[in-house]
Motif scaffolding. Structure first.
Motif, short mmCIF file in Angstrom:
data_model
loop_
_atom_site.label_atom_id
_atom_site.label_comp_id
_atom_site.label_asym_id
_atom_site.label_seq_id
_atom_site.Cartn_x
_atom_site.Cartn_y
_atom_site.Cartn_z
N THR A 19 -9.19 17.33 10.71
CA THR A 19 -9.44 18.01 9.45
C THR A 19 -10.83 17.68 8.91
OG1 THR A 19 -8.65 16.26 7.97
CG2 THR A 19 -6.98 17.73 8.92
N ALA A 20 -11.24 18.42 7.90
CA ALA A 20 -12.54 18.17 7.29
C ALA A 20 -12.65 16.77 6.70
CB ALA A 20 -12.82 19.22 6.23
N LYS A 21 -11.50 16.18 6.33
CA LYS A 21 -11.50 14.84 5.75
C LYS A 21 -11.30 13.74 6.80
CE LYS A 21 -10.06 16.06 1.05
NZ LYS A 21 -9.07 15.84 -0.02
N GLY A 22 -11.19 14.14 8.05
CA GLY A 22 -11.14 13.15 9.12
C GLY A 22 -9.76 12.76 9.60
N THR A 23 -8.72 13.44 9.14
CA THR A 23 -7.38 13.16 9.65
C THR A 23 -7.21 13.81 11.01
OG1 THR A 23 -6.49 13.12 7.41
CG2 THR A 23 -4.90 13.38 9.19
N MET A 24 -6.75 13.04 11.98
CA MET A 24 -6.53 13.54 13.34
C MET A 24 -5.08 13.99 13.48
SD MET A 24 -8.71 10.77 15.58
CE MET A 24 -7.94 9.35 14.78
N ILE A 25 -4.88 15.23 13.84
CA ILE A 25 -3.53 15.77 14.05
C ILE A 25 -3.39 16.05 15.53
CG2 ILE A 25 -1.88 17.56 13.44
CD1 ILE A 25 -3.54 18.06 10.89
N ALA A 26 -2.51 15.31 16.19
CA ALA A 26 -2.33 15.45 17.63
C ALA A 26 -0.85 15.69 17.94
CB ALA A 26 -2.82 14.21 18.36
N THR A 27 -0.60 16.63 18.82
CA THR A 27 0.75 16.96 19.24
C THR A 27 0.93 16.55 20.69
OG1 THR A 27 0.81 18.84 17.72
CG2 THR A 27 2.47 18.81 19.46
N TYR A 28 2.02 15.86 20.98
CA TYR A 28 2.29 15.35 22.31
C TYR A 28 3.67 15.78 22.79
CZ TYR A 28 -1.42 12.00 21.05
OH TYR A 28 -2.59 11.43 20.63
N ARG A 29 3.83 15.76 24.10
CA ARG A 29 5.15 15.81 24.71
C ARG A 29 5.22 14.70 25.75
NH1 ARG A 29 4.15 21.60 27.67
NH2 ARG A 29 2.66 20.90 29.26
N LEU A 30 6.43 14.31 26.11
CA LEU A 30 6.58 13.23 27.08
C LEU A 30 6.00 13.66 28.41
CD1 LEU A 30 10.16 11.84 26.29
CD2 LEU A 30 7.95 11.22 25.31
N GLU A 62 -5.64 18.16 2.32
CA GLU A 62 -5.08 19.50 2.37
C GLU A 62 -5.05 20.05 3.80
OE1 GLU A 62 -7.65 18.55 0.59
OE2 GLU A 62 -7.04 18.65 -1.52
N GLY A 63 -5.83 19.47 4.68
CA GLY A 63 -5.89 19.95 6.05
C GLY A 63 -4.61 19.77 6.84
N GLU A 104 -1.64 20.48 5.59
CA GLU A 104 -0.61 21.36 5.04
C GLU A 104 -0.14 22.43 6.01
OE1 GLU A 104 -2.09 22.67 1.27
OE2 GLU A 104 -1.96 20.65 0.38
N PRO A 105 -1.01 23.08 6.81
CA PRO A 105 -0.49 24.03 7.80
C PRO A 105 0.44 23.39 8.82
CG PRO A 105 -2.84 24.38 7.44
CD PRO A 105 -2.49 23.10 6.75
N THR A 106 0.16 22.16 9.22
CA THR A 106 1.04 21.46 10.18
C THR A 106 2.41 21.21 9.57
OG1 THR A 106 -0.85 20.40 11.26
CG2 THR A 106 1.31 19.38 11.56
N LEU A 107 2.44 20.72 8.34
CA LEU A 107 3.72 20.48 7.68
C LEU A 107 4.46 21.79 7.43
CD1 LEU A 107 2.70 17.75 5.09
CD2 LEU A 107 3.87 17.43 7.27
N GLY A 108 3.72 22.83 7.04
CA GLY A 108 4.35 24.11 6.80
C GLY A 108 5.01 24.67 8.03
N SER A 109 4.35 24.52 9.18
CA SER A 109 4.93 25.00 10.44
C SER A 109 6.15 24.18 10.84
CB SER A 109 3.86 24.94 11.53
OG SER A 109 4.40 25.30 12.78
N LEU A 110 6.08 22.87 10.62
CA LEU A 110 7.18 21.99 11.01
C LEU A 110 8.45 22.29 10.22
CD1 LEU A 110 7.90 19.49 12.79
CD2 LEU A 110 7.24 18.08 10.83
N PHE A 111 8.28 22.58 8.92
CA PHE A 111 9.43 22.77 8.05
C PHE A 111 9.64 24.24 7.66
CE2 PHE A 111 8.40 18.26 7.30
CZ PHE A 111 9.64 17.71 7.60
N GLU A 163 0.81 -1.21 0.00
CA GLU A 163 0.00 0.00 0.00
C GLU A 163 0.86 1.27 0.00
OE1 GLU A 163 -3.06 -0.04 -0.58
OE2 GLU A 163 -3.40 -2.19 -0.34
N GLY A 164 2.06 1.18 -0.57
CA GLY A 164 2.92 2.36 -0.64
C GLY A 164 2.23 3.53 -1.31
N GLY A 165 2.43 4.72 -0.76
CA GLY A 165 1.79 5.91 -1.29
C GLY A 165 0.39 6.13 -0.74
N TRP A 166 0.06 5.49 0.38
CA TRP A 166 -1.30 5.56 0.90
C TRP A 166 -1.70 6.97 1.31
CZ3 TRP A 166 -1.55 6.93 6.09
CH2 TRP A 166 -0.41 6.72 6.84
N VAL A 167 -0.76 7.81 1.72
CA VAL A 167 -1.11 9.19 2.08
C VAL A 167 -1.63 9.94 0.85
CG1 VAL A 167 -0.09 11.44 2.65
CG2 VAL A 167 0.26 9.49 4.17
#
Length: 224
Positions: free
Chosen positions: A181-192, A43-44, A46-53, A33-37
């Motif tokens: 996101t609107a498409k149902g992706t859960m974005i969660a940020t954690y710390r130890l 698109e939801g 993209e702000p997380t990736l933009g902030s990270l990089f 299932e390579g390329g599953w993302v």
């Protein structure tokens, strides 16, 4: 001032993180299932990736993710070219037990968690991890991860490499941010968050019935 280690990963609901980016990225173990993302692009995130990089950063990678990146990012054109140029400029720290050459410019070998700890205490930009499943058990056990960002897609993949593989410690994570996101992706940020607390006194006591005692004996004898 010590660097922060910011780790991020694309996950399926059943915890698989293998080969999110393309069909030929990592088919080891018969993963199909390579390329599953990109099959479920959201698109939801993209702000997380933009902030990270954004800004200055260095990369901390496992050997296989390094090989994937080194074969792709220096050669990209078009809209992806700025990211390729940023990865070229960044220092790449590769945690590996092997001695094969690291031929991508600005690449440096690390041989263990002690090296990572020393790097973290050195001067320089924060360290970003993308992928690199083999790094997480050791980094978590050593308490070296400052931020863990998990982007969990509404899909199950059934098989494949997991983020929390063998050697992952018993630990508690504290959620510091989250969204869906609107498409149902859960974005969660954690710390130890420290060690798992003991079983609370106010929690239900274990059963002591004859049937429960028999059940425990069957477990101990491998019959359950």
């Amino acid at each position: 001032m010590a660097r922060l280690i910011k780790a991020s990963a694309f996950l399926s609901l059943d915890g698989v993180m293998q080969a999110p980016g393309g069909p030929t990225e990592d088919p080891t173990g018969g993963f199909e299932e390579g390329g599953w993302v990109f099959k479920m692009w959201d698109e939801g995130i993209e702000p997380t990736l933009g902030s990270l990089f954004s800004g200055e950063y260095d990369l901390l990678l496992g050997r296989r993710t390094y090989d994937i990146f080194a074969a792709y990012w220096p050669y990209v054109e078009g809209e992806e070219k700025p990211m390729g140029e940023a990865f070229d400029r960044a220092a790449k720290y590769v945690l590996t037990r092997g001695d094969r050459p690291l031929e991508w410019q600005n690449s440096h070998r690390l041989t263990g968690m002690e090296d990572v700890a020393r790097l973290k205490e050195s001067d320089g930009p924060d360290l970003v991890i993308q992928g690199s499943s083999t790094l997480y058990p050791g980094l978590l056990a050593a308490g070296l991860v400052d931020t863990l960002i998990l982007m969990t897609y509404p899909v199950t993949l059934g098989r494949g490499k997991r983020l929390f593989g063998e050697g992952t410690p018993v630990d508690r994570l504290e959620m510091t941010d989250h969204c869906v996101t609107a498409k149902g992706t859960m974005i969660a940020t954690y710390r130890l968050g420290g060690t798992l607390p003991p079983y609370p006194d106010e929690a239900p006591n274990p059963a002591t019935s004859e049937r429960e005692i028999a059940r425990r004996a069957a477990m101990a004898e491998g019959r359950w």
